[in-house]
Design an enzyme around this catalytic site. Sequence first.
Site, short mmCIF file in Angstrom:
data_model
loop_
_atom_site.label_atom_id
_atom_site.label_comp_id
_atom_site.label_asym_id
_atom_site.label_seq_id
_atom_site.Cartn_x
_atom_site.Cartn_y
_atom_site.Cartn_z
N THR A 316 -14.74 -3.83 0.70
CA THR A 316 -14.99 -4.36 -0.63
C THR A 316 -15.09 -5.89 -0.54
O THR A 316 -14.37 -6.51 0.23
CB THR A 316 -13.89 -3.94 -1.63
OG1 THR A 316 -14.18 -4.47 -2.92
CG2 THR A 316 -12.52 -4.43 -1.19
N HIS A 368 0.89 3.01 5.59
CA HIS A 368 1.86 2.88 6.68
C HIS A 368 2.33 4.23 7.20
O HIS A 368 2.93 4.31 8.28
CB HIS A 368 3.06 2.06 6.20
CG HIS A 368 3.75 1.29 7.29
ND1 HIS A 368 3.48 1.47 8.62
CD2 HIS A 368 4.72 0.33 7.24
CE1 HIS A 368 4.24 0.67 9.34
NE2 HIS A 368 4.99 -0.04 8.52
#
Length: 397
Positions: A316, A368
């Site tokens: 983006t 994560h």
Amino acid sequence: MSVEIKVPSVGESITEVQIGAWHAEQGKWVAQDSEIVELETDKATFDVPAPLDGIIVEILKKTGEMASVGEVIGYLEEAERPADQAAPAPEKSPEKAAAAPAPKAEAPAHAGGGSDDRVMPAAARVMAEKGLSPADVTGTGHGGRILKEDVLAHQGGAASGNGAFREEEIVPMSPIRKKIAERLVEAQTNAALLTTFNEVDMSSVMELRAQYKDLFLKKYDVKLGFMSFFVKAVVDGLSQFPQINAEIRGTDLVFRNYYDIGIAVGGGKGLVVPVMRNAERLSFAEIELKINDFGQRARANKISLDELQGGTFTITNGGVYGSLLSTPIVNPPQSGVLGMHGIQERPIAVNGQVVIRPMMYIALTYDHRVVDGREAVVFLKRVKEALEEPARMLMEI
């Protein structure tokens, strides 16, 4: 003979749509294949074409209302074009489509004796008192709607003692905006999101663009932009760190040997992320051509559902809107998203000397649960190195 205008099937998972703008009013003649009504889903926007030449004799669903797939939303009666009515163009520009007033059963009257759905009730009353028509006033409300304050401003401001007029407008949230909201909350609730940052000296990329932009444009009829370099750099990094291209599926971790890169682009109805399939197989020119095509069709709300589904990683570019630094949000079930930002000339230290270089901050947000911090940091460093020395991507070193 009347023909039903129905909500077509627009995807296996979609059972309901929201009625967008009607491009033609009730009682008006339309040409076959011209766009007559816009339908919004939680993924994309579509236009329903007229099945034949005829007059829209009845509109059953107004703008903002919901309708099921297969439901009748209006009727079209076959008819030849009236002699006093110019034939409409088969394609309607997105700008005109966005500004087209949505027909309603009851609309506020104005001084001209007709009706205009852009006029808010309070504004209509003032316009009637002042002898104005919608054509006299510039609307500043959503979709060009005319508010009371617009009428007062046209008359030179509110009358003495009235003060500033305050008005609220309630607009239904579109399916796309609802889905974006749901996905953002889902990402923050279900994933363990962290963001790591780095900065890139864009000198080499900018020099390459300046050197070859004219030849590139002449040969491929498309401008050489920054995004192709970033797509190439990301694919290079993902090949080195496959966890960032993976996703959690149930209790399994799914790795891919292909790279389907989502490219976030501004569309007529907001941000959409069409997917560039097998980006590892594409040349710079093919990437730029696809990005250019995505941008044009996104602005015209012509991106198909299939193009918005899937994707293994997203890029983006908030820099096109002036962003200097931000933390992008992962698009589930993907495990990573790269955020590009604006390029600024800044003083940096190079070989013990302070020099001015065009610098860009880049950000990687990652899940994560899938990606360890070391992998994320080194991946972003790899992207930085590939952009600062583009030859490394060609040499695969």
